[in-house]
Design a protein around this motif. Structure first.
Motif, short mmCIF file in Angstrom:
data_model
loop_
_atom_site.label_atom_id
_atom_site.label_comp_id
_atom_site.label_asym_id
_atom_site.label_seq_id
_atom_site.Cartn_x
_atom_site.Cartn_y
_atom_site.Cartn_z
N PRO A 179 -11.76 105.67 89.61
CA PRO A 179 -10.40 106.49 89.24
C PRO A 179 -9.00 105.81 89.66
CG PRO A 179 -12.13 107.60 90.21
CD PRO A 179 -12.46 106.22 90.71
N SER A 209 -16.48 108.57 91.31
CA SER A 209 -15.46 109.52 90.72
C SER A 209 -15.15 110.80 91.97
CB SER A 209 -16.13 110.20 89.46
OG SER A 209 -15.15 111.17 88.79
N TYR A 210 -16.22 111.19 92.50
CA TYR A 210 -15.86 112.25 93.56
C TYR A 210 -17.16 112.11 94.57
CZ TYR A 210 -19.54 114.25 90.47
OH TYR A 210 -20.68 114.25 89.83
N GLU A 221 -12.26 114.56 95.31
CA GLU A 221 -11.81 113.45 94.44
C GLU A 221 -11.12 112.54 95.45
OE1 GLU A 221 -9.81 115.72 91.35
OE2 GLU A 221 -11.15 114.97 89.91
N GLY A 224 -8.38 110.51 94.01
CA GLY A 224 -7.34 111.26 93.23
C GLY A 224 -8.15 111.71 91.93
N PRO A 225 -7.29 112.50 90.92
CA PRO A 225 -8.06 113.29 89.80
C PRO A 225 -8.74 112.04 88.97
CG PRO A 225 -5.94 113.83 90.12
CD PRO A 225 -5.92 112.65 91.30
N SER A 226 -9.73 112.41 88.45
CA SER A 226 -10.34 111.56 87.47
C SER A 226 -9.47 111.15 86.15
CB SER A 226 -11.65 112.36 86.82
OG SER A 226 -12.20 111.75 85.84
N LYS A 227 -9.68 110.01 85.72
CA LYS A 227 -8.95 109.29 84.74
C LYS A 227 -9.81 109.11 83.41
CE LYS A 227 -5.14 107.67 87.59
NZ LYS A 227 -5.64 108.26 88.73
N GLN A 242 -19.49 110.31 84.38
CA GLN A 242 -18.55 110.24 85.96
C GLN A 242 -19.98 110.09 86.86
OE1 GLN A 242 -16.36 113.86 85.37
NE2 GLN A 242 -14.98 112.79 86.77
#
Length: 276
Positions: A179, A209-210, A221, A224-227, A242
């Motif tokens: 990410p 991813s998380y 996450e 940070g937020p998934s891209k 993911q």
């Protein structure tokens, strides 16, 4: 025509409408006793994002689904596959042919680490020799009848990925990322390289991813937020997946037991690959 076209068709692999000379194919034939029906490259823009783990997991899922599966480990200086999936030493003393190693569940594997006395012995080759070694794994190994082969490419856009893209008839690639913004930027280089060479990009896998809480299932996450959706939209990539941080996956890699992994994260990705 590519926006970066320099009008030198002799150095370009694109089959665009503006070519001024006939395109030369660099595709190499396999051994006469090999019949490989589908070839998928697994690539990444940089190292450390889990590309080899994704390769191993996809191969395990394909073998479980009943496909005759193989892995060509093209990461000559950083081979990981034999560590993740234990396999018998390749070769056949009764012939001069080179045969792949075979895992407990039947996955065929070829990797430079299978030939080293110690797994930590460095492979100190220059670029052309590394590329030639990868080509020999494709042309000289008796793979037999294979439904799908996954090629674990080294990270980046250097000699070996270029050699794989040019000399092996890829049906498509899977891009592995994580990410972080930096990794996403570098992924763009690998994606652009594949598009420039007319290699289909079948999917993008976001690893690490998380983290999922064992108690409540809440997803954190860490980077940070998934891209992954953003990347897929930006580069018109049809399939995404993911994979979380997962201690069991890490332990399976370290113990050579990836054939025992459990998780649904790449099930749909494999279905999309086989549907192509």
């Amino acid at each position: 025509m590519s926006t970066s076209c320099d009008h030198d068709c002799s150095s370009c692999a694109s089959a665009c409408d503006d070519r001024t000379e006939e395109q030369t194919s660099f595709i190499k034939p396999t051994h006469e006793l090999s019949d490989i029906k589908k070839v998928i490259g697994v690539v990444s823009g940089k190292g450390g994002v889990g590309k080899s783990s994704v390769t191993a997991m996809l191969a395990v899922l394909a073998q479980r689904a009943g496909y005759r599966t193989a892995i060509l480990d093209a990461d000559i200086t950083g081979p990981s596959i034999p560590k993740m999936i234990k396999a018998k030493t390749p070769g056949d003393a009764s012939t001069h042919d080179l045969y792949p190693a075979t895992s407990a569940t039947g996955i065929e594997i070829m990797s430079i680490n299978l030939f080293l006395e110690e797994e930590t012995t460095p492979v100190i080759y220059r670029g052309p020799i590394i590329a030639q070694t990868v080509e020999q794994f494709w042309t000289d190994v008796v793979w037999g009848d294979i439904d799908i082969m996954f090629i674990d490419c080294p990270p980046g856009t250097g000699d070996v990925p270029l050699s794989v893209f040019q000399s092996i008839p890829l049906d498509g690639i899977i891009v592995t990322t994580s990410p972080q913004e930096l990794v996403s930027m570098i992924v763009g280089k690998a994606v652009t390289m594949a598009k420039h060479m007319d290699i289909p990009i079948l999917g993008v896998v976001e690893n690490m991813s998380y983290v999922e809480c064992d108690e409540c299932g809440h997803k954190i996450e860490v980077f940070g937020p998934s891209k992954v959706k953003e990347l897929a939209d930006q580069y018109d990539i049809p399939n995404t997946a993911q994979i979380p941080f997962n201690a069991k996956i890490a332990a399976g890699c370290d113990a050579g037991m990836m054939e025992l992994f459990e998780g649904p994260w790449l099930d749909d990705m494999l279905k999309a690959i086989m549907a192509e």
